[in-house]
Design an enzyme around this catalytic site. Sequence first.
Site, PDB file in Angstrom:
ATOM      1  N   HIS A 178       0.839  -1.201   0.000  1.00 14.13           N
ATOM      2  CA  HIS A 178       0.000   0.000   0.000  1.00 14.13           C
ATOM      3  C   HIS A 178       0.881   1.261   0.000  1.00 14.13           C
ATOM      4  O   HIS A 178       0.649   2.196  -0.784  1.00 14.13           O
ATOM      5  CB  HIS A 178      -0.902  -0.034   1.248  1.00 14.13           C
ATOM      6  CG  HIS A 178      -1.660   1.234   1.506  1.00 14.13           C
ATOM      7  ND1 HIS A 178      -3.019   1.331   1.350  1.00 14.13           N
ATOM      8  CD2 HIS A 178      -1.254   2.463   1.938  1.00 14.13           C
ATOM      9  CE1 HIS A 178      -3.416   2.554   1.660  1.00 14.13           C
ATOM     10  NE2 HIS A 178      -2.365   3.262   2.027  1.00 14.13           N
ATOM     11  N   GLU A 179       1.887   1.276   0.877  1.00 14.53           N
ATOM     12  CA  GLU A 179       2.765   2.448   0.965  1.00 14.53           C
ATOM     13  C   GLU A 179       3.597   2.621  -0.300  1.00 14.53           C
ATOM     14  O   GLU A 179       3.868   3.752  -0.725  1.00 14.53           O
ATOM     15  CB  GLU A 179       3.679   2.329   2.191  1.00 14.53           C
ATOM     16  CG  GLU A 179       2.941   2.282   3.520  1.00 14.53           C
ATOM     17  CD  GLU A 179       2.056   3.492   3.751  1.00 14.53           C
ATOM     18  OE1 GLU A 179       2.392   4.584   3.248  1.00 14.53           O
ATOM     19  OE2 GLU A 179       1.020   3.348   4.429  1.00 14.53           O
TER      20      GLU A 179
ATOM     21  N   HIS B 256       1.723   4.616  -2.864  1.00 15.33           N
ATOM     22  CA  HIS B 256       1.926   6.069  -2.713  1.00 15.33           C
ATOM     23  C   HIS B 256       3.286   6.483  -3.271  1.00 15.33           C
ATOM     24  O   HIS B 256       3.397   7.475  -3.991  1.00 15.33           O
ATOM     25  CB  HIS B 256       1.876   6.450  -1.233  1.00 15.33           C
ATOM     26  CG  HIS B 256       0.538   6.273  -0.580  1.00 15.33           C
ATOM     27  ND1 HIS B 256      -0.622   6.778  -1.111  1.00 15.33           N
ATOM     28  CD2 HIS B 256       0.181   5.643   0.584  1.00 15.33           C
ATOM     29  CE1 HIS B 256      -1.640   6.475  -0.313  1.00 15.33           C
ATOM     30  NE2 HIS B 256      -1.171   5.793   0.713  1.00 15.33           N
TER      31      HIS B 256
ATOM     32  N   ASP C   3      -5.505   8.868   3.844  1.00 15.34           N
ATOM     33  CA  ASP C   3      -5.666   9.002   2.394  1.00 15.34           C
ATOM     34  C   ASP C   3      -6.955   9.736   2.027  1.00 15.34           C
ATOM     35  O   ASP C   3      -6.952  10.624   1.159  1.00 15.34           O
ATOM     36  CB  ASP C   3      -5.650   7.615   1.744  1.00 15.34           C
ATOM     37  CG  ASP C   3      -4.331   6.900   1.959  1.00 15.34           C
ATOM     38  OD1 ASP C   3      -3.315   7.583   2.179  1.00 15.34           O
ATOM     39  OD2 ASP C   3      -4.308   5.651   1.906  1.00 15.34           O
TER      40      ASP C   3
END
Length: 359
Positions: free
Chosen positions: A58-59, A62, A161
């Site tokens: 997930h990170e 980004h 987010d």
Amino acid sequence: MIWSYRIGKVFGSEVRVHVTFFLLLLWIGLSAYAAEGLQAATLNLLFVLALFVCVVLHEFGHALMARRFGIKTPDITLLPIGGLARLERMPEDPKQEILVALAGPFVNVVIWVILALLVGAEVGLLNIESLDQAGSDFLAQLAAVNLLLVVFNMIPAFPMDGGRVFRAVLTIWLGRERATGLAAGTGQVVAVLFALLGLLSGNLILMLVAFFIFAAATAENADVQIRSLAEDIQARDAMITSYESLSPDEGLRAMSFGLLRTTQHEFPVLDSAGRCVGFVTRDAIFRAAQAEVTITAGAAMTKNTPTVDLLAPLSTVLDALADGSSPAVSVADGDEVFLGYITRENIGELMVLRRAQIV
């Protein structure tokens, strides 16, 4: 981040694990072992590790999206409350910020789709209810938790987010400073609600998340306000020009006398050519004195400190100080000769005077 340990480097970003994450694993393993035995403890630990692999992905969502806009991600740290991708800066273009914010949850959606296909059945949030049931499907539960991560991260609580998307949309009409203030205020309200819910339910993780949201929203709102005030300020306007310096070979006695003679919290260390090679902090001097060791300024100093020129915008200085690895930024001329330095403290003082329209 202090107390974190590097485990590798992927796509130019260090992957780090905070020591408290190991404490989380220990707590989960011991709790499951005490309740249901070794097999349950093993399964619980494997599930948590698999979940946090999804968090790291997930990170990286980004980070990779930010890289498309020329923004680097020095490191990604795994914490008990999730992951933290430390971007050099957030994009100021609202459209770019929306894309960077959505990239993380999008990764979890992709993971959910892949796991749902592997399981061969419809996997939704209702699968969360059977998370603690013996014999529940590992992949189905992992898919359901990824879907839960999407829903949770899209709550409009800045700087989560969803909160970043909220801020970016507001920026289009209100401007970045006002939008950040409103989004941060909303995030703080949500954080208080999370804290109350965590307190009533005895959920320590939720209380930690609430604290993180509140603190991060406050800090980022302050940073945006400072940057707004600093738009037309250059390094020469903020630098300290009255100071005492040290040479690399000076010992603890010279450092201590400098500490007593001045109110400085950091001392620039200059080489024979007048270039700054580091800073010795007050804390470093105290540690050396308490340890009763023989040490030079060159050995005690913080090295690799950032340097800017006189005409650099203050935003560049703020970026250099953002990661907290250096106590100050040195200001030099074209020949790298040291002219002065800038700390967080004197930037704060400058901003107070700026708000009062004194400077």
